[in-house]
Design a protein around this motif. Structure first.
Motif, mmCIF file in Angstrom:
data_model
loop_
_atom_site.group_PDB
_atom_site.id
_atom_site.type_symbol
_atom_site.label_atom_id
_atom_site.label_comp_id
_atom_site.label_asym_id
_atom_site.label_seq_id
_atom_site.Cartn_x
_atom_site.Cartn_y
_atom_site.Cartn_z
ATOM 1 N N GLY A 76 0.808 -1.222 0.000
ATOM 2 C CA GLY A 76 0.000 0.000 0.000
ATOM 3 C C GLY A 76 0.836 1.264 0.000
ATOM 4 O O GLY A 76 1.844 1.381 -0.711
ATOM 5 N N TRP A 77 0.424 2.211 0.826
ATOM 6 C CA TRP A 77 1.103 3.505 0.871
ATOM 7 C C TRP A 77 2.529 3.391 1.399
ATOM 8 O O TRP A 77 3.345 4.301 1.191
ATOM 9 C CB TRP A 77 0.317 4.480 1.752
ATOM 10 N N ARG A 78 2.866 2.291 2.054
ATOM 11 C CA ARG A 78 4.219 2.121 2.616
ATOM 12 C C ARG A 78 5.284 2.052 1.527
ATOM 13 O O ARG A 78 6.464 2.297 1.810
ATOM 14 C CB ARG A 78 4.258 0.862 3.482
ATOM 15 N N GLN A 79 4.874 1.722 0.309
ATOM 16 C CA GLN A 79 5.849 1.652 -0.782
ATOM 17 C C GLN A 79 6.516 3.003 -1.029
ATOM 18 O O GLN A 79 7.657 3.062 -1.493
ATOM 19 C CB GLN A 79 5.163 1.176 -2.055
ATOM 20 N N TRP A 80 5.800 4.109 -0.709
ATOM 21 C CA TRP A 80 6.382 5.427 -0.911
ATOM 22 C C TRP A 80 7.480 5.715 0.106
ATOM 23 O O TRP A 80 8.418 6.468 -0.173
ATOM 24 C CB TRP A 80 5.294 6.488 -0.856
ATOM 25 N N VAL A 81 7.370 5.105 1.284
ATOM 26 C CA VAL A 81 8.446 5.221 2.274
ATOM 27 C C VAL A 81 9.705 4.547 1.742
ATOM 28 O O VAL A 81 10.811 5.098 1.815
ATOM 29 C CB VAL A 81 8.012 4.592 3.611
ATOM 30 N N PHE A 82 9.527 3.348 1.200
ATOM 31 C CA PHE A 82 10.668 2.626 0.641
ATOM 32 C C PHE A 82 11.255 3.375 -0.549
ATOM 33 O O PHE A 82 12.485 3.468 -0.690
ATOM 34 C CB PHE A 82 10.236 1.224 0.225
ATOM 35 N N LEU A 130 12.109 2.146 9.763
ATOM 36 C CA LEU A 130 12.379 1.419 11.006
ATOM 37 C C LEU A 130 11.091 1.185 11.787
ATOM 38 O O LEU A 130 10.879 0.109 12.354
ATOM 39 C CB LEU A 130 13.388 2.184 11.854
ATOM 40 N N ILE A 131 10.226 2.185 11.816
ATOM 41 C CA ILE A 131 8.951 2.029 12.513
ATOM 42 C C ILE A 131 8.105 0.944 11.846
ATOM 43 O O ILE A 131 7.470 0.119 12.515
ATOM 44 C CB ILE A 131 8.189 3.374 12.539
ATOM 45 N N LEU A 132 8.107 0.919 10.516
ATOM 46 C CA LEU A 132 7.270 -0.025 9.791
ATOM 47 C C LEU A 132 7.834 -1.443 9.781
ATOM 48 O O LEU A 132 7.069 -2.411 9.773
ATOM 49 C CB LEU A 132 7.090 0.453 8.343
ATOM 50 N N ARG A 133 9.156 -1.569 9.771
ATOM 51 C CA ARG A 133 9.760 -2.885 9.535
ATOM 52 C C ARG A 133 10.515 -3.461 10.729
ATOM 53 O O ARG A 133 10.950 -4.615 10.672
ATOM 54 C CB ARG A 133 10.724 -2.796 8.348
ATOM 55 N N ALA A 134 10.683 -2.698 11.803
ATOM 56 C CA ALA A 134 11.470 -3.198 12.931
ATOM 57 C C ALA A 134 10.877 -4.470 13.517
ATOM 58 O O ALA A 134 11.618 -5.374 13.939
ATOM 59 C CB ALA A 134 11.579 -2.109 14.004
ATOM 60 N N GLY A 135 9.551 -4.555 13.552
ATOM 61 C CA GLY A 135 8.921 -5.742 14.130
ATOM 62 C C GLY A 135 9.273 -7.014 13.393
ATOM 63 O O GLY A 135 9.371 -8.096 14.005
ATOM 64 N N ALA A 136 9.470 -6.924 12.088
ATOM 65 C CA ALA A 136 9.809 -8.117 11.302
ATOM 66 C C ALA A 136 11.241 -8.568 11.533
ATOM 67 O O ALA A 136 11.606 -9.690 11.149
ATOM 68 C CB ALA A 136 9.588 -7.846 9.818
ATOM 69 N N TRP A 169 19.834 -4.346 10.977
ATOM 70 C CA TRP A 169 20.141 -3.493 12.135
ATOM 71 C C TRP A 169 21.511 -2.833 12.012
ATOM 72 O O TRP A 169 21.702 -1.700 12.476
ATOM 73 C CB TRP A 169 20.025 -4.295 13.424
ATOM 74 N N MET A 170 22.461 -3.502 11.397
ATOM 75 C CA MET A 170 23.759 -2.861 11.177
ATOM 76 C C MET A 170 23.630 -1.710 10.185
ATOM 77 O O MET A 170 24.260 -0.658 10.349
ATOM 78 C CB MET A 170 24.783 -3.887 10.685
ATOM 79 N N SER A 171 22.801 -1.898 9.145
ATOM 80 C CA SER A 171 22.565 -0.816 8.196
ATOM 81 C C SER A 171 21.860 0.354 8.870
ATOM 82 O O SER A 171 22.168 1.518 8.599
ATOM 83 C CB SER A 171 21.738 -1.324 7.015
ATOM 84 N N ALA A 172 20.908 0.046 9.765
ATOM 85 C CA ALA A 172 20.225 1.109 10.507
ATOM 86 C C ALA A 172 21.207 1.876 11.384
ATOM 87 O O ALA A 172 21.149 3.114 11.482
ATOM 88 C CB ALA A 172 19.107 0.514 11.352
ATOM 89 N N ALA A 173 22.138 1.157 12.021
ATOM 90 C CA ALA A 173 23.145 1.819 12.860
ATOM 91 C C ALA A 173 24.067 2.702 12.021
ATOM 92 O O ALA A 173 24.413 3.821 12.425
ATOM 93 C CB ALA A 173 23.962 0.767 13.614
ATOM 94 N N ALA A 174 24.462 2.195 10.838
ATOM 95 C CA ALA A 174 25.303 3.005 9.954
ATOM 96 C C ALA A 174 24.550 4.238 9.470
ATOM 97 O O ALA A 174 25.122 5.332 9.374
ATOM 98 C CB ALA A 174 25.763 2.167 8.761
ATOM 99 N N GLY A 175 23.265 4.089 9.167
ATOM 100 C CA GLY A 175 22.457 5.229 8.768
ATOM 101 C C GLY A 175 22.338 6.261 9.876
ATOM 102 O O GLY A 175 22.393 7.476 9.622
ATOM 103 N N LEU A 176 22.195 5.794 11.117
ATOM 104 C CA LEU A 176 22.145 6.716 12.256
ATOM 105 C C LEU A 176 23.464 7.470 12.397
ATOM 106 O O LEU A 176 23.475 8.669 12.707
ATOM 107 C CB LEU A 176 21.838 5.936 13.535
ATOM 108 N N CYS A 177 24.573 6.773 12.155
ATOM 109 C CA CYS A 177 25.886 7.434 12.185
ATOM 110 C C CYS A 177 25.955 8.539 11.142
ATOM 111 O O CYS A 177 26.468 9.635 11.428
ATOM 112 C CB CYS A 177 26.981 6.397 11.948
ATOM 113 N N LEU A 178 25.426 8.285 9.958
ATOM 114 C CA LEU A 178 25.421 9.302 8.903
ATOM 115 C C LEU A 178 24.620 10.529 9.334
ATOM 116 O O LEU A 178 25.039 11.668 9.139
ATOM 117 C CB LEU A 178 24.831 8.719 7.618
ATOM 118 N N ILE A 179 23.456 10.288 9.908
ATOM 119 C CA ILE A 179 22.576 11.396 10.300
ATOM 120 C C ILE A 179 23.208 12.220 11.409
ATOM 121 O O ILE A 179 23.235 13.459 11.359
ATOM 122 C CB ILE A 179 21.208 10.843 10.737
ATOM 123 N N VAL A 180 23.746 11.535 12.426
ATOM 124 C CA VAL A 180 24.326 12.240 13.579
ATOM 125 C C VAL A 180 25.547 13.052 13.166
ATOM 126 O O VAL A 180 25.694 14.216 13.555
ATOM 127 C CB VAL A 180 24.685 11.237 14.687
#
Length: 226
Positions: A76-82, A130-136, A169-180
């Motif tokens: 659905g609309w989540r494809q626009w997030v991706f 992360l909000i949409l896919r963390a549970g998986a 999760w490693m990619s999420a951590a690397a992305g957080l490093c980029l943002i910070v």
């Protein structure tokens, strides 16, 4: 110069490893003891893959695979997030690595402005993903279709779900490093010399994220075929 060497070797090395293991998994009859025959068969396999890009219907098949994968993971609309995550990361990676490797002066002008704007979109879309896919990707999440990673000797017999979870999760951590690091470099509390280490962290964080995304794409999105 050191960053350029590490980037080129890391990207080419990972690309070679992923394609080589995919080649071995798809052609089990090849004689692994004959290095010349193995290299020749691998070269032919790469050539066939390159030529498939120009065959009729290639874009249709890619579009179909993309829609199937996105429909399963971002319905659905989540494809626009991706889509926002892919476009923003793609532009940031392309512009960042191009200027880091080919332009000694570094990024400036309109490309820099676009990089900053795409970085903002990346931060927002990463948080949403992360909000949409963390549970998986919880450590205790049950895999409805358990699979073993039987194509890579270094990861043989490890659960594919566990590998994808670690990459996610490693990619999420690397992305957080980029943002910070990007946000910190914009604050008025850091003078020029203090910003240089932040820039280095940002560059190597981007390289790590690129490698993780490449691995995730191969492990989780591409069909395992010869």
């Amino acid at each position: 110069m050191l960053f350029i060497i590490i980037t080129v070797l890391a990207v080419l090395g990972l690309a070679f490893g992923l394609t080589f293991f995919r080649f071995l998994a798809g052609t089990p009859s090849v004689d692994k003891r004959d290095l010349f025959a193995l290299a020749s068969a691998y070269g032919d396999w790469i050539g066939d893959g390159m030529r498939s890009f120009f065959k009729p219907g290639f874009l249709i098949r890619v579009q179909g695979s993309y829609r199937t994968w996105v429909g399963m993971n971002y319905p659905g609309w989540r494809q626009w997030v991706f889509a926002a995550l892919v476009v923003s990361f793609g532009y940031c990676a392309a512009s960042g690595f191009f200027f880091a490797i080919f332009v000694p002066r570094g990024m400036f002008g309109v490309p820099l402005l676009g990089h900053v704007m795409a970085g903002g979109l990346f931060a927002v879309s990463l948080a949403a993903a992360l909000i949409l896919r963390a549970g998986a990707f919880r450590p205790d999440a049950v895999d409805p279709r358990p699979e073993k990673c039987d194509f890579c000797p270094a990861l043989k017999n490890l659960p594919k779900k566990g590998i994808l979870t670690a990459l996610f999760w490693m990619s999420a951590a690397a992305g957080l490093c980029l943002i910070v690091t990007a946000l910190a470099s914009m604050l008025p509390y850091f003078h020029y010399r203090a910003q240089m280490p932040l820039l280095e962290f940002h560059r190597y964080g981007a390289l790590a994220d690129l490698l993780l995304v490449m691995a995730y794409f191969d492990f989780g999105m591409l069909p395992r075929k010869g």
